[in-house]
Design an enzyme around this catalytic site. Sequence first.
Site, PDB file in Angstrom:
ATOM      1  N   TYR A  48       0.840  -1.197   0.000  1.00 50.69           N
ATOM      2  CA  TYR A  48       0.000   0.000   0.000  1.00 50.69           C
ATOM      3  C   TYR A  48       0.872   1.242   0.000  1.00 50.69           C
ATOM      4  O   TYR A  48       1.960   1.251   0.574  1.00 50.69           O
ATOM      5  CB  TYR A  48      -0.909  -0.008   1.244  1.00 50.69           C
ATOM      6  CG  TYR A  48      -1.893  -1.143   1.221  1.00 50.69           C
ATOM      7  CD1 TYR A  48      -3.183  -0.944   0.778  1.00 50.69           C
ATOM      8  CD2 TYR A  48      -1.522  -2.427   1.607  1.00 50.69           C
ATOM      9  CE1 TYR A  48      -4.097  -1.997   0.732  1.00 50.69           C
ATOM     10  CE2 TYR A  48      -2.420  -3.474   1.562  1.00 50.69           C
ATOM     11  CZ  TYR A  48      -3.699  -3.257   1.126  1.00 50.69           C
ATOM     12  OH  TYR A  48      -4.582  -4.296   1.062  1.00 50.69           O
ATOM     13  N   HIS A  96      -7.257   0.312  -2.037  1.00 48.04           N
ATOM     14  CA  HIS A  96      -6.646  -0.917  -2.531  1.00 48.04           C
ATOM     15  C   HIS A  96      -5.126  -0.787  -2.549  1.00 48.04           C
ATOM     16  O   HIS A  96      -4.592   0.312  -2.618  1.00 48.04           O
ATOM     17  CB  HIS A  96      -7.148  -1.231  -3.948  1.00 48.04           C
ATOM     18  CG  HIS A  96      -8.594  -1.567  -3.989  1.00 48.04           C
ATOM     19  ND1 HIS A  96      -9.081  -2.775  -3.553  1.00 48.04           N
ATOM     20  CD2 HIS A  96      -9.674  -0.854  -4.392  1.00 48.04           C
ATOM     21  CE1 HIS A  96     -10.396  -2.795  -3.699  1.00 48.04           C
ATOM     22  NE2 HIS A  96     -10.788  -1.631  -4.196  1.00 48.04           N
ATOM     23  N   LYS A 113      -2.767  -3.908 -10.373  1.00 46.80           N
ATOM     24  CA  LYS A 113      -1.638  -3.506  -9.539  1.00 46.80           C
ATOM     25  C   LYS A 113      -0.447  -3.220 -10.433  1.00 46.80           C
ATOM     26  O   LYS A 113      -0.380  -3.635 -11.565  1.00 46.80           O
ATOM     27  CB  LYS A 113      -1.259  -4.637  -8.564  1.00 46.80           C
ATOM     28  CG  LYS A 113      -2.394  -5.206  -7.747  1.00 46.80           C
ATOM     29  CD  LYS A 113      -2.743  -4.325  -6.587  1.00 46.80           C
ATOM     30  CE  LYS A 113      -3.834  -4.938  -5.725  1.00 46.80           C
ATOM     31  NZ  LYS A 113      -5.170  -4.543  -6.108  1.00 46.80           N
TER      32      LYS A 113
END
Length: 154
Positions: A112, A122, A153
Site C-alpha cells: 500500500y 486498494h 496492480k
Amino acid sequence: MVEEKIKGMFANERVIAEAVPLAKSLYDKSRFGSPFEKERFQYSLVEAFYLFEKGKMDIYDGKKKLNFESFLKKARKIEPNFWVKYCMYKDLRNRGYITKTALKFGAPFRVYDRGVKPGEQHARWIVFPVHEGSNFTWYEFSAKNRVAHSTRKR
C-alpha cells in the site's frame, strides 16, 4: 519499566497471539497482523519475524521460547524462500509501506502507498521477491506481469 511484548505462538504457517494492547495498537497504527477469532491476532511468518526482530514480540513453539536461529530454521522449513521474502518485507516496512500477504492475488505481497491502510484503499503494488542470482525466462516474467495487470496492480 518493562516494555510490553506480544506473546506469539508458532502455528505452522503463521503466528497466533492474544489481542493485548500492544497488538491492538500495532494493528490500528500500522496494520501488523490481522484480527483472528475472538480477541486474537494472526501474523504471517515475515510479520512475526519483523516484530520479533524489533523487540515487540516473543515467539514460542509450545513452551519453548524461540530465538533468532530457531525461528529462522522453522520458517525456512515451511517457506524455503523465507529469507528472501523477509528481506523484501523488512525493506518495505522500514520505508513506511504497509505490506501484507497477497496469496489470493497469486503473489507473496501486496503493498500500500505510504499512509494508506488496508481497507481504506486498494494496494497499489504486488511484489514478487526474487533472489538476486535467480534467472527468469520471459515467460515467467510475462506471467507475473499478467497477474499484476489482471489485479490492477503495478
